[in-house]
Design a protein around this motif. Structure first.
Motif, PDB file in Angstrom:
ATOM      1  N   GLY A   1     -26.794  85.071  37.249  1.00 53.11           N
ATOM      2  CA  GLY A   1     -25.942  85.383  38.386  1.00 53.11           C
ATOM      3  C   GLY A   1     -24.463  85.200  38.116  1.00 53.11           C
ATOM      4  N   ARG A   2     -24.121  84.769  36.915  1.00 52.12           N
ATOM      5  CA  ARG A   2     -22.703  84.579  36.592  1.00 52.12           C
ATOM      6  C   ARG A   2     -22.074  85.903  36.166  1.00 52.12           C
ATOM      7  N   THR A   3     -20.806  86.047  36.502  1.00 56.24           N
ATOM      8  CA  THR A   3     -20.047  87.227  36.101  1.00 56.24           C
ATOM      9  C   THR A   3     -19.051  86.823  35.036  1.00 56.24           C
ATOM     10  N   THR A   4     -19.014  87.571  33.936  1.00 60.67           N
ATOM     11  CA  THR A   4     -18.141  87.212  32.812  1.00 60.67           C
ATOM     12  C   THR A   4     -17.403  88.436  32.299  1.00 60.67           C
ATOM     13  N   VAL A   5     -16.352  88.142  31.543  1.00 64.44           N
ATOM     14  CA  VAL A   5     -15.671  89.165  30.746  1.00 64.44           C
ATOM     15  C   VAL A   5     -15.645  88.659  29.314  1.00 64.44           C
ATOM     16  N   THR A   6     -15.588  89.582  28.360  1.00 61.38           N
ATOM     17  CA  THR A   6     -15.572  89.217  26.939  1.00 61.38           C
ATOM     18  C   THR A   6     -14.192  89.470  26.376  1.00 61.38           C
TER      19      THR A   6
END
Length: 503
Positions: free
Chosen positions: A428-433
């Motif tokens: 459920g986590r939102t990330t960017v790389t």
């Protein structure tokens, strides 16, 4: 005996020359064979090399830099500039005589002209239709002696044009209002219609009745005066036998005087009422009330000479606003108070405004009737009314304009990334790389915020580090350069063939 040598014939080579030529030919052939071998070696590939060359290019990460700016989500749609009041005027004439149909005899204004206060919109059979200030529609003929809110509106409209209504009370059509109305018509070059067609005869008769009543009262007063003097004389002589007759005569004279006075009062009242009812009237069909000026003549149907029943004018007035119809998926993004930019491609005029209202129910589309005509509104969708911050340029009236509605905004500068840079995990986590200059990658957990125009505002969560300029992965592309160290770092193109996340 001596022998002589014979010289070779000219142009015939000897043996040595032939041998040299053969040697040169053999050497040239060797060179050609060598070059051909080199070229053949360059074009002929081994199966392994051919398979390697046929493989697709190495995958390359596509990135976009993190921005630090105000993010605005906009809804772009179209709208039409309209006035707050728009009405259709159908010319008619009051008191038309005979069987002749009323016709348009003058059109002083053309389509698009401004309508000034007190202007004549159209003339029908020689009678004007006048534009006056007001919000209450004209629904009855106003005659002297009338009272009500419509009379008060007329008085106010006349005052705005500089025609004083004198001492008339507000809402009472009195002498002052009659004089002001007469001045209005006279100034426009017309005679007002009389409230009573028999006014002249009635006034003459009433004045004559007052005159006759006045004379009868004067005669009765003189007779009563003589009787009073006679009573006083006979009383002084002590003629006791005459007292009864004299007293009777005195009572009769006084009765006649009293009756004459009553008749005179009645005649004067009749004259006053006749005078009050006489004078100019304002027919309902000779006035159009507009809420504000200048107005605008939007359309004209008919021409001079056409029957009044076939002619009509559309007049608009009041403050200009914009009406737009949006589909349901846009309606959910709009609410009262949102900022709007209005732009006219025709004139280049821009203006700022705000959403005034958003309809809760859609407008039903027009449906074909049995006779083939369309019933219902030609517009479909949810009606959105937009009010400008400042009065709009009158040139925009009736124009179709572009609307950019600010549906959402970060309000202040925020970290902004393309939507494709976001990656949601099973947890459920939102990330960017983020891609470092060395090519190393690291994930940063973020909390998404306002989204719009393909971008989203993000806030790093916990110890995550994200700054403006950091290249974040937005997708995967292909590069003919192969697996180049550091490919996809800052400077790579934005976009991609796939969604966000680490390739």
């Amino acid at each position: 005996m001596s022998q002589e040598r014979t010289a070779p014939a000219a142009g015939v080579p000897n043996g040595a020359a032939r041998r040299r030529r053969w040697a040169l030919a053999i050497a040239g052939a060797a060179v050609v064979v060598s070059v051909g071998g080199v070229l053949a070696a360059g074009t002929i590939k081994s199966p392994a090399q051919a398979a390697a060359d046929a493989r697709p290019p190495k995958a390359q990460a596509l990135t976009s830099p993190v921005e630090h700016r105000v993010l605005i989500s906009s809804v772009i749609t179209r709208g039409q500039v309209k006035a707050t009041q728009s009405l259709q005027v159908k010319p008619q004439i009051t008191g038309a005589e005979g069987s002749v149909a009323p016709v348009v005899t003058r059109l002083p204004l053309r389509q698009g002209d401004a309508v000034r206060r007190g202007a004549v919109l159209v003339e029908v059979s020689g009678r004007p239709v006048i534009a006056l200030q007001g919000t209450l529609p004209s629904y009855r003929d106003l005659r002297p002696g009338a009272t009500g809110a419509d009379v008060r509106q007329l008085q106010h409209a006349l005052t705005l044009l500089g025609h004083d209504t004198g001492g008339d009370r507000q809402g009472v059509f009195g002498t002052g209002t009659k004089n002001a109305l007469t001045a209005l018509y006279t100034g426009l070059g017309y005679e007002p219609l009389p409230a009573r067609t028999d006014a002249a005869t009635a006034l003459k008769s009433a004045r004559e009745a007052v005159k006759q009543a006045q004379r009868r009262w004067e005669d009765a007063r003189a007779a009563a005066s003589r009787t009073d003097k006679g009573t006083s004389t006979s009383g002084s002589d002590g003629a006791k036998g005459e007292d009864s007759g004299t007293n009777s005569g005195t009572a009769g004279s006084r009765t006649e005087l009293h009756r004459a006075a009553e008749d005179l009062d009645a005649a004067r009242t009749e004259l006053s009422e006749t005078e009050a009812s006489a004078g100019p009237m304002l027919p309902a069909g000779e006035v159009v009330y507009l809420s504000g000026f200048p107005g605008r003549l939007d359309s004209v149907r008919g021409s001079v000479g056409s029957e009044a029943s076939e002619a009509s004018l559309t007049v608009s007035a009041g403050r200009l606003l914009v009406q737009s119809y949006v589909p349901e998926y846009q309606k959910g993004l709009l609410r009262r108070g949102q900022r709007v930019e209005i732009y006219s491609e025709t004139t280049g005029v821009t203006a700022t405004a705000r959403v005034s209202s958003v309809a809760s129910e859609p407008v039903a589309p027009a449906q074909p009737a049995a006779d083939g005509t369309q019933t219902g509104d030609e517009n479909t969708g949810y009606l959105v009314e937009i009010v400008p911050d400042k009065p709009l340029d009158e040139r925009l009236t009736g124009q179709d304009v572009r609307l950019t509605i600010e549906a959402a905004s970060t309000g202040r500068k925020a970290l902004v990334v393309p939507v494709t840079a976001l990656s949601s995990g099973a947890d459920g986590r939102t990330t960017v790389t983020v891609v470092a200059p060395s090519g190393d990658r690291r994930r940063v957990e973020v909390r998404p915020g306002t989204a719009g125009d393909g971008f989203v505002a993000v806030t790093p969560v916990g110890d995550g580090r994200l700054t403006a300029g950091d290249p974040v992965v937005t997708g995967v592309g292909r590069s003919a350069a192969g697996d180049v160290p550091g490919a996809g770092a800052a400077g790579a193109t934005t976009g991609g063939d796939g969604g966000g996340g680490t390739p």
